[in-house]
Design a protein around this motif. Structure first.
Motif, mmCIF file in Angstrom:
data_model
loop_
_atom_site.group_PDB
_atom_site.id
_atom_site.type_symbol
_atom_site.label_atom_id
_atom_site.label_comp_id
_atom_site.label_asym_id
_atom_site.label_seq_id
_atom_site.Cartn_x
_atom_site.Cartn_y
_atom_site.Cartn_z
ATOM 1 N N LEU A 1 37.084 37.455 44.442
ATOM 2 C CA LEU A 1 36.088 38.514 44.466
ATOM 3 C C LEU A 1 36.163 39.523 45.486
ATOM 4 C CD1 LEU A 1 33.635 39.184 42.528
ATOM 5 C CD2 LEU A 1 32.176 38.058 44.319
ATOM 6 N N ARG A 2 36.362 39.007 46.632
ATOM 7 C CA ARG A 2 36.481 40.010 47.651
ATOM 8 C C ARG A 2 37.763 41.142 47.761
ATOM 9 N NH1 ARG A 2 31.727 38.880 47.865
ATOM 10 N NH2 ARG A 2 30.915 37.514 49.654
ATOM 11 N N VAL A 3 38.757 40.409 47.075
ATOM 12 C CA VAL A 3 39.914 41.345 47.190
ATOM 13 C C VAL A 3 40.021 42.074 46.135
ATOM 14 C CG1 VAL A 3 41.133 39.779 48.661
ATOM 15 C CG2 VAL A 3 41.717 39.488 46.356
ATOM 16 N N SER A 4 39.288 41.800 45.015
ATOM 17 C CA SER A 4 39.558 42.223 43.448
ATOM 18 C C SER A 4 39.630 43.504 43.421
ATOM 19 C CB SER A 4 38.430 41.919 42.645
ATOM 20 O OG SER A 4 38.770 40.165 42.305
ATOM 21 N N ASP A 5 40.613 44.388 43.058
ATOM 22 C CA ASP A 5 40.706 45.437 42.675
ATOM 23 C C ASP A 5 39.603 45.965 41.282
ATOM 24 O OD1 ASP A 5 41.827 44.632 40.340
ATOM 25 O OD2 ASP A 5 43.994 45.575 40.868
ATOM 26 N N THR A 6 39.632 47.381 40.691
ATOM 27 C CA THR A 6 39.016 47.804 39.848
ATOM 28 C C THR A 6 39.142 46.970 38.681
ATOM 29 O OG1 THR A 6 38.581 49.963 40.773
ATOM 30 C CG2 THR A 6 37.771 49.774 38.219
ATOM 31 N N ALA A 7 40.311 46.914 38.230
ATOM 32 C CA ALA A 7 40.761 46.026 36.847
ATOM 33 C C ALA A 7 40.508 44.935 36.987
ATOM 34 C CB ALA A 7 42.271 46.290 36.781
ATOM 35 N N GLY A 8 40.507 43.928 38.265
ATOM 36 C CA GLY A 8 39.884 42.740 38.140
ATOM 37 C C GLY A 8 38.764 42.225 38.611
ATOM 38 N N THR A 9 37.968 43.162 38.973
ATOM 39 C CA THR A 9 36.609 42.816 39.303
ATOM 40 C C THR A 9 35.770 42.057 38.566
ATOM 41 O OG1 THR A 9 36.651 44.748 41.079
ATOM 42 C CG2 THR A 9 34.531 43.757 40.221
ATOM 43 N N LEU A 10 35.836 42.576 37.160
ATOM 44 C CA LEU A 10 35.037 41.961 36.325
ATOM 45 C C LEU A 10 35.225 40.415 35.919
ATOM 46 C CD1 LEU A 10 34.837 44.730 33.539
ATOM 47 C CD2 LEU A 10 32.985 44.164 35.124
ATOM 48 N N THR A 11 36.772 40.334 35.847
ATOM 49 C CA THR A 11 37.290 38.840 35.619
ATOM 50 C C THR A 11 36.849 37.964 36.870
ATOM 51 O OG1 THR A 11 39.309 39.909 34.465
ATOM 52 C CG2 THR A 11 39.373 37.613 35.109
ATOM 53 N N SER A 12 37.058 38.360 37.980
ATOM 54 C CA SER A 12 36.725 37.465 39.156
ATOM 55 C C SER A 12 35.202 37.197 39.094
ATOM 56 C CB SER A 12 37.108 38.183 40.440
ATOM 57 O OG SER A 12 36.331 39.550 40.665
ATOM 58 N N ALA A 13 34.459 38.239 38.973
ATOM 59 C CA ALA A 13 32.707 38.263 38.794
ATOM 60 C C ALA A 13 32.566 37.116 37.780
ATOM 61 C CB ALA A 13 32.189 39.443 38.631
#
Length: 906
Positions: free
Chosen positions: A292-304
């Motif tokens: 969640l901390r390192v996620s970029d914009t594209a991956g933020t939703l998936t990690s959250a």
């Protein structure tokens, strides 16, 4: 040039030249030596040291050693080093090594130079282990010395000493904080030299690299991750990278796109069923937190979404702040008051995406979604009941037509329409049918959609959904989620049995909040019309215990009076209000969107399974085909051996006959010898007659005989080859049964028999006889006779003696050599025919073998294609999974927005 540099390059002698390098150093040093000797206390060491350098440069190494051996002042260690250099140049390597090892000094430069010379010496001796040890010690002792680290790097790379390469690059990168050395380390990582190293080894280096260059840190970390993620060190690596990312401020580690992807991959690999929950329960929270901390914009939703999902299943394992951050990310999506438009948009996105990708969607789910969108204000009433309830008759009465029979066990959706139509909806197809028929058990997943004229349904804006009987199991569950209300039909003979009470509890669990009311059917068979209303109170009291808000209606399908339908209309209006369904339509649509997403996830699994099955099937076929090819190769070799052996038997029989008959024919030629013969020329006549008789015998006797034998041989060959063809036909049929098509026809080339027939006729049609000398002119016995004939030819009384001797000579002569020559000449063509039999057998089986090889290539291509597609699916799952994950993420958000009270996940 510094003093140390002069000593290193053996240029100390220049200090005596007084800056004039044009002077002859030999003369200058000689004069200096002469002058120094004049002193009362002479110190000749410096001069001798310089003289040794000059001799060394002139390659007079022995004289140089002699000069240096006498040095006893501060230059002595350098002199010892120079002596070792001289022995090195002379090729006396062991002596040079002993000299170098004997040098003990506090001078760091001298120590380094000695070590470098030892390093070169060991390389010369190909003692790479000692060379490695020396250069490592040198780097450790004096890493700033010019070219030491570069020399070490070149040596380690040449030796492919991965561990030493990595250690050198790592140490220098940390010592110098050098991005260039970090780049070198990164290259070693990409080349695979670190795959067996403990991930903890890189802990501090990665942290330092992050401080130096964030981009390089991510690239290097990503390549290390890719090495460790598929091995036993995966877990250890995750712990290392989590520790490294603990150090920087949270804001500084955001938007690391490569690490975002790798965290996702690692997370999925840990939850793919290969590990027990207890084995990963302590690891996953840290993965999710860092992801969640390192996620970029594209991956933020998936990690959250992953954080929230994990917390729902394993509450208390994640920090509150992490959960709050994930929730905030999810809840920052566009939040509008009415979620219906969002739900419609999402359903369209899912269906359109599936269409673009050529993916099969569930037609019943798609139809239900579309029906919800098209008829938002239509009330869907699902009618349930046991087999004994007679619910089909109730539905027919309400609809006003005999739509269902008592045997109807399939879902049926009935609604009013001006045009009457019936559609059968399967998982993969929607088609119009003439009438509704009972569906076999293997087609139970289908449903019927009936459009009919019904005044009652029109006025009530009502859609009826008939479900399989409650006795049947779980078939009605999907349709419950399309219902705005449930009508539970009871049998008046035994209303609200224990079994029906259990079914009610189940319905309430499946659809909490959906109104459930009851209709008691077949009342006319128990009570008359006046007593019906009084009877309702009896089951209602028991029903209220389970469903306090429930109402009960007494009904008989045989009473079709206006009053009953009017009462039923009032019952529906009182209990199933269209005004209450608007807020629930969004939830219904979202439910079917979720089901469709799940279905599409399953479709991908099915596609992967198809690829795996294809690979397995092709591999099995490949094994069978290769087995068939090996079998055919063996058959070809064996058949060639068998046919050749049988042909050789014929040839040997002919050879034996010739060996027996020809000498007899030749001896019988003695009959042409007469007493009056000219014995001086008789050998010529004999050779002519012998050639004539042998040729006639071969042409008229042996050729037809040989032809007949070959004909029989060809006929036997044809029988054997036909038997082989039958076996190959069976083999082809077996393969075709596996392929389920007429794919393989293993037809041999019987033209080979025609070739044999043609060759047999050609080589037995006649012989091309070449005259040979059967009785040699220079045979000793013959020579005597010839001489005697010449001497005594004029003496007629001696003819009788010559006649007897010549006749005896011809009849007793050993014709072995001539016979062998005749047989070899006669069988020459037949032996050529024999030599071609192996080639002919290969030609006979050529077509079947070629076809099998082609099929093998097809199978290999099929395997490669399926493996490539499977690898593509597995290596790039985002083309399928990511859109669905995002759809599911949106779906989850819309589900929250549609709730009357949003639950805060903390």
């Amino acid at each position: 040039m510094t003093a140390d540099q002069q000593l290193i390059e053996k240029m100390f002698y220049e200090t005596f030249l007084e800056g004039d390098k044009e002077k002859d150093p030999v003369a200058v040093l000689g004069e200096a030596y002469f002058e120094e000797q004049k002193k009362e206390v002479a110190d000749l060491s410096a001069i001798r040291f310089a003289q040794g350098e000059v001799y060394f440069h002139y390659k007079d190494f022995e004289t140089a050693v002699f000069k240096w051996e006498s040095i006893r002042n501060a230059l002595e260690p350098w002199a010892r080093k120079n002596i070792g250099d001289a022995y090195f140049e002379l090729g006396w390597l062991p002596t040079a090594e002993d000299v170098y090892k004997s040098i003990h000094t506090d001078n760091l430069t001298l120590t380094t130079e000695v070590s470098l010379q030892l390093f070169s010496l060991y390389l010369e001796q190909e003692k790479t282990d000692l060379a490695s040890q020396v250069i490592k010690e040198t780097v450790m002792l004096n890493p700033d010395y010019p070219n030491v680290t570069a020399l070490a790097r070149a040596f380690f790379e040449e030796q492919q000493d991965g561990l030493s390469m990595v250690e050198l690059a790592m140490n220098e990168a940390i010592r110098l904080e050098s991005v260039e050395w970090f780049d070198c380390l990164h290259q070693y990582i990409k080349d695979g030299y670190t795959k067996d190293m403990d991930p903890a080894y890189f802990d501090y280096a990665l942290l330092l690299l992050f401080r130096l260059d964030r981009e390089r840190f991510e690239d290097t970390t990503a390549d290390l991750w890719n090495i460790y993620k598929s091995g036993e060190s995966h877990t250890a690596w995750i712990m290392v990278i989590n520790r490294v990312l603990n150090e920087p401020e949270p804001d500084k580690i955001r938007s690391l796109s490569k690490l975002t992807r790798l965290y996702k991959e690692s997370y999925l690999s840990f939850i793919n069923g290969s590990y027990l929950i207890k084995d990963i329960s302590a690891l996953i929270p840290n993965i999710l937190t860092k992801w969640l901390r390192v996620s970029d914009t594209a991956g933020t939703l998936t990690s959250a979404a992953a954080v929230v999902s994990w917390n729902e299943m394993f509450p208390g394992t994640l920090e509150t702040t992490v959960i709050h951050d994930a929730e905030t990310i999810l809840l920052e999506l566009e939040n509008r008051k009415d979620g219906w438009e969002d739900a419609v948009e999402l359903s369209n996105e899912v269906l359109n995406w599936a269409k673009e990708k050529g993916l099969q969607t569930s037609k019943p789910l798609a139809w239900l979604m579309q029906d919800l969108k098209n008829k938002k204000d239509c009330y869907r009433l699902i009618v349930v009941g046991t087999f004994e309830s007679g619910k089909e008759a109730v539905i027919n009465s309400i609809a006003g037509a005999a739509i269902l029979s008592e045997e109807t066990t399939t879902p049926v959706i009935i609604e009013h329409a001006e045009e009457e139509e019936i559609y059968e909806i399967s998982e993969t197809d929607i088609q119009e049918v003439e009438r509704m028929e009972e569906i076999p058990s293997y087609r139970r997943k289908r449903l019927f959609y009936v459009k009919m004229r019904s005044e009652f349904l029109r006025r009530q804006r009502l859609t009826l959904i008939n479900t399989p009987n409650l006795n049947g199991g779980n078939e009605l569950v999907p349709y419950l989620h399309a219902a705005d209300g449930i009508l539970f039909v009871l049998n008046a003979h035994s209303p609200f049995t224990v079994k029906e009470q259990e079914h009610l509890q189940r319905l309430k669990r499946e659809m909490p909040g959906v109104p459930i009311h009851f209709l008691v059917n077949k009342m006319d068979s128990v009570y008359d019309e006046r007593e019906m209303a009084q009877f309702v109170d009896v089951p209602l009291e028991r029903i209220k215990h389970f469903e306090p808000n429930a109402d009960v209606f007494a009904f008989s399908p045989h009473y079709s009076s206006f009053d009953q339908l009017n009462d039923l209309r009032q019952f529906f209006e009182a209990n199933y209000s269209n005004k209450k369904i608007q807020s629930e339509q969004t939830a219904k649509l979202l439910y079917f969107v979720r089901e469709m997403i799940s279905y599409l996830f399953m479709q991908r699994a099915e596609k992967e399974k198809e690829m795996i099955d294809s690979i397995k099937w092709n591999e099995e076929m490949l094994s069978k085909l290769n087995g068939a090819i090996n079998q055919m190769d063996d058959i070809s070799v064996q058949k060639a051996r068998t046919l050749t052996r049988s042909y050789q038997d014929i040839k040997e029989e002919i050879r034996s006959e010739l060996a027996a008959k020809i000498p007899q024919i030749l001896r019988e030629c003695s009959e042409i010898i007469k007493e009056e013969s000219h014995f001086g020329k008789i050998h010529v006549e004999l050779n002519k007659e012998m050639n004539k008789r042998v040729e006639a015998y071969l042409q008229t006797t042996m050729m037809p005989h040989f032809f007949h034998m070959i004909q029989n041989w060809i006929e036997n060959c044809a029988e054997e080859l036909n038997a082989e063809q039958l076996s190959l036909n069976e083999m082809g049929e077996s393969f075709n049964a596996l392929y389920d098509e007429e794919k393989i026809k293993l037809q041999c080339d019987f033209q080979v028999l025609e070739y044999w027939q043609r060759d047999a006729e050609r080589i037995t049609s006649g012989i091309n006889w070449e005259y040979i000398t059967i009785i040699p002119r220079f045979n000793p016995a013959q020579l005597i006779l010839k001489s005697a004939g010449k001497l005594l030819g004029v003496v007629q009384q001696k003819n009788a003696m010559l006649y007897n001797k010549y006749k005896d000579f011809v009849e007793t002569y050993d014709y072995k050599e001539a016979v062998q020559m005749i047989i070899s000449s006669f069988l020459k063509e037949f032996e050529l025919f024999e030599r071609n039999l192996n080639r002919d057998m290969k030609f006979f089986f050529k077509n079947p073998l070629s076809l099998l090889h082609e099929t093998v290539e097809e199978s290999l291509s099929g395997i490669e294609y399926s493996k490539a597609e499977l690898e593509k699916m597995r290596e790039n799952p985002e083309w399928y999974q990511d859109p669905l994950t995002l759809f599911e993420l949106k779906l989850r958000q819309y589900e929250w927005l549609n709730q009357s009270q949003r639950r805060v996940l903390v």
